[in-house]
Enzyme design. Structure first.
Site, PDB file in Angstrom:
ATOM      1  N   ASP A  83       0.824  -1.219   0.000  1.00  0.00           N
ATOM      2  CA  ASP A  83       0.000   0.000   0.000  1.00  0.00           C
ATOM      3  C   ASP A  83       0.851   1.259   0.000  1.00  0.00           C
ATOM      4  O   ASP A  83       1.824   1.355   0.764  1.00  0.00           O
ATOM      5  CB  ASP A  83      -0.857   0.041   1.278  1.00  0.00           C
ATOM      6  CG  ASP A  83      -2.224  -0.562   1.079  1.00  0.00           C
ATOM      7  OD1 ASP A  83      -2.582  -0.882  -0.072  1.00  0.00           O
ATOM      8  OD2 ASP A  83      -2.943  -0.729   2.087  1.00  0.00           O
ATOM      9  N   GLU A 181     -13.886  -2.342  -1.081  1.00  0.00           N
ATOM     10  CA  GLU A 181     -14.035  -2.448   0.377  1.00  0.00           C
ATOM     11  C   GLU A 181     -15.419  -1.996   0.819  1.00  0.00           C
ATOM     12  O   GLU A 181     -15.865  -0.873   0.537  1.00  0.00           O
ATOM     13  CB  GLU A 181     -12.944  -1.621   1.084  1.00  0.00           C
ATOM     14  CG  GLU A 181     -13.055  -1.745   2.608  1.00  0.00           C
ATOM     15  CD  GLU A 181     -11.797  -1.390   3.375  1.00  0.00           C
ATOM     16  OE1 GLU A 181     -10.752  -1.129   2.760  1.00  0.00           O
ATOM     17  OE2 GLU A 181     -11.878  -1.383   4.622  1.00  0.00           O
TER      18      GLU A 181
HETATM   19  O1  KIV Z   1      -4.604  -1.890   4.415  1.00  0.00           O
HETATM   20  C1  KIV Z   1      -5.227  -2.944   4.200  1.00  0.00           C
HETATM   21  O2  KIV Z   1      -5.100  -3.944   4.897  1.00  0.00           O
HETATM   22  C2  KIV Z   1      -6.132  -2.967   3.060  1.00  0.00           C
HETATM   23  C3  KIV Z   1      -7.118  -4.086   3.009  1.00  0.00           C
HETATM   24  C4  KIV Z   1      -8.120  -3.900   4.058  1.00  0.00           C
HETATM   25  C5  KIV Z   1      -7.703  -4.219   1.675  1.00  0.00           C
HETATM   26  O3  KIV Z   1      -6.100  -2.091   2.254  1.00  0.00           O
END
Ligand code: KIV
Length: 279
Positions: A83, A181
């Site tokens: 991310d 989500e």
């Molecule tokens: O940060 C995370 O764990 C996510 C998931 C919830 C998809 O983006």
């Protein structure tokens, strides 16, 4: 050889469901990878489950790089997606490319970022330099806390249409997959049928091409929030606390360590030592 972005795209074409789990550290990532799960996601949820923040807003690039590096040392089979944290890509396209590059250098195969149509240009720019991007629409934890908090998305006709448009725009921009989500079941179904790239659901019903869960939710290790959609496969926090209590009691009562945990000196050497000490 680990899974590639192309392997994941192919799974949708062949109607094979895609399994995704979050991972943040070497030990758990080794087990997740060994299980054969398709994608390890270094989610910025690390801020909550690993660092104890209230939400994902404080997470930094340095922290995400450290988590990504430790997971990448463990990964052998799965695709590794990391991310981009809050404000690492929203500021401008240059930051988005630079920070995506940092995650790739830390060991990720692809990056994930939150946002629909507004993120089109940014996504295209990252993809154009050769970095695969996963989109993330519906509930967007990085900004939702600033507006309305955790709430199911796509419950009205207008919000549903907006989500469908966002998904189409993300596909056009070149994402290889889209996380959905907390989107209502019906809207997630329409999106999954509309776009050709895989949809990965979390709290978005039964129709997505794959599913993602936060590891600590699945293992029953995170007590602070217990989302309705997160199926618990274990109740590990109870078991861990039980084990730690047994350890504490063994230490206090002298049961641990016992002979089997001790290292002995050579008898002859010990005899010499005693003679010297005792005179
Ligand atoms: O940060 C995370 O764990 C996510 C998931 C919830 C998809 O983006």
């Amino acid at each position: 050889m680990h899974k590639s972005v192309q392997d994941i795209i192919k799974m949708k074409k062949e109607r094979e469901k895609i399994s995704v789990i979050t991972s943040y550290d070497f030990t758990f990532a080794s087990l997740c990878d060994k299980s054969g799960i398709d994608i390890l996601l270094v989610g910025d949820s690390a801020g909550m489950v690993m660092l104890g923040y209230e939400n994902t807003i404080p997470v930094t690039m340095d922290q995400m790089c450290m988590f990504t590096e430790s997971v990448s040392r463990a990964r052998k089979n799965a695709l590794l997606v990391a991310d981009l944290p809050f404000m690492s890509y929203q500021t401008n396209i240059e930051d988005a490319i630079k920070n995506s590059g940092r995650l790739i250098k830390a060991g990720a195969d692809a990056v994930k970022l939150e946002g629909g149509a507004v993120m089109s240009e940014t996504i295209q720019a990252i993809v154009n330099v050769g970095i695969p991007v996963m989109g993330h629409i519906g509930l967007q934890p990085q900004t939702t806390m600033l507006f309305e908090g955790y709430k199911v998305q796509g419950k009205t006709k207008d919000s549903a249409l907006k989500l469908i448009e966002d998904a189409k725009k993300l596909e056009e921009s070149g994402v290889f997959g889209i996380t959905l989500e907390m989107i209502s079941n019906q809207v997630a179904q329409i999106i999954s049928k509309t776009v050709s790239v895989p949809t990965i659901g979390i709290g978005s019903g039964t129709w997505c091409d794959g599913q993602v869960l936060v590891l600590q939710d699945l293992l029953g290790m995170f007590e602070k929030i217990k989302p309705k959609f997160a199926k618990r496969y274990l109740n590990l926090s109870d078991e861990i606390v039980r084990a730690l209590e047994s350890y504490k009691n063994d230490v206090k009562s002298g049961i641990f360590p016992s002979q089997e945990h001790c290292f002995a000196m050579d008898d002859e050497e010990f005899k010499k030592l005693r003679e010297q000490i005792d005179g």
